[in-house]
Design a protein around this motif. Structure first.
Motif, mmCIF file in Angstrom:
data_model
loop_
_atom_site.group_PDB
_atom_site.id
_atom_site.type_symbol
_atom_site.label_atom_id
_atom_site.label_comp_id
_atom_site.label_asym_id
_atom_site.label_seq_id
_atom_site.Cartn_x
_atom_site.Cartn_y
_atom_site.Cartn_z
ATOM 1 N N ILE A 1 134.649 72.995 78.192
ATOM 2 C CA ILE A 1 135.090 72.699 79.554
ATOM 3 C C ILE A 1 135.478 74.021 80.203
ATOM 4 C CG2 ILE A 1 136.780 71.537 81.017
ATOM 5 C CD1 ILE A 1 137.082 69.435 78.854
ATOM 6 N N SER B 1 137.027 76.095 83.539
ATOM 7 C CA SER B 1 137.876 75.915 84.712
ATOM 8 C C SER B 1 138.239 77.284 85.274
ATOM 9 C CB SER B 1 139.142 75.133 84.347
ATOM 10 O OG SER B 1 139.843 74.752 85.497
ATOM 11 N N SER C 1 137.785 63.046 74.994
ATOM 12 C CA SER C 1 139.041 62.906 75.733
ATOM 13 C C SER C 1 139.705 64.234 76.065
ATOM 14 C CB SER C 1 140.021 62.022 74.940
ATOM 15 O OG SER C 1 140.368 62.643 73.725
ATOM 16 N N SER D 1 140.613 67.522 78.299
ATOM 17 C CA SER D 1 140.648 67.886 79.718
ATOM 18 C C SER D 1 141.292 69.256 79.876
ATOM 19 C CB SER D 1 141.406 66.826 80.526
ATOM 20 O OG SER D 1 142.736 66.722 80.067
ATOM 21 N N ALA E 1 142.420 72.305 83.167
ATOM 22 C CA ALA E 1 142.450 72.664 84.590
ATOM 23 C C ALA E 1 143.286 73.922 84.806
ATOM 24 C CB ALA E 1 143.034 71.521 85.412
ATOM 25 N N GLU F 1 144.548 66.251 75.784
ATOM 26 C CA GLU F 1 143.690 65.366 75.013
ATOM 27 C C GLU F 1 144.516 64.102 74.812
ATOM 28 O OE1 GLU F 1 141.276 65.362 70.892
ATOM 29 O OE2 GLU F 1 141.608 67.296 71.827
#
Length: 156
Positions: free
Chosen positions: A42, A44, A102, A104, A106, A119
């Motif tokens: 992921i 960001s 699950s 994430s 940011a 998570e």
């Protein structure tokens, strides 16, 4: 390479590719120094300083978040940071291996040094990923549920 969130392609196998024109893709320089088989990635970046790019990466072997990578030069070079763990040593509070679906991540839009990773539990860093504070407790750690202070950055 100038950072633009639309110029990064995320693929399995823990690889990060970038393109300045959308036609030619180059693999970014991130590689883990601790071994393992990177899988889900992921990416960001903070809107306030696009030079800061972060990646949260899971390990294919146990399906847990094992790496946080940071770039302060638009993704040209990367350094490896510590993944936040709960009181039991579980990365992002995950004792069972759920990073494949699950996880994430940011960056605060007003400060590129403020990160949120989650998570089963949510963690916050105010110093660019050097240290982390656990904000939530899924029940597997000893964090008091009354000590949380969560700010919603945005909703989709």
């Amino acid at each position: 390479m100038g950072w633009n969130p639309n110029e990064f392609l995320l693929v399995g196998g823990g690889e990060i590719f970038y393109s300045d024109d959308g036609a030619t893709w180059t693999e970014a320089s991130w590689k883990s120094s601790v071994g393992g088989t990177p899988n889900r990635v992921i990416i960001s970046s903070g809107e306030s300083d696009p030079n800061y790019v972060y990646a949260l990466i899971s390990n294919n072997a146990d399906n847990k978040a094992n790496w946080v990578a940071k770039s302060t030069d638009n993704g040209a070079t990367w350094t490896e940071l510590t993944v936040p763990t709960d009181a039991n040593g579980n990365p992002l509070g995950d004792a069972n291996g759920q990073a494949g679906y699950s996880m994430s991540f940011a960056v605060d839009p007003t400060d590129p040094n403020v990160l949120y990773a989650g998570e089963l539990d949510v963690f916050k860093s105010s110093d660019g990923g050097v240290s982390w504070t656990q904000l939530t407790n899924s029940g597997g750690s000893t964090l008091s549920k009354s000590s949380t202070n969560i700010t919603i950055l945005s909703t989709l």
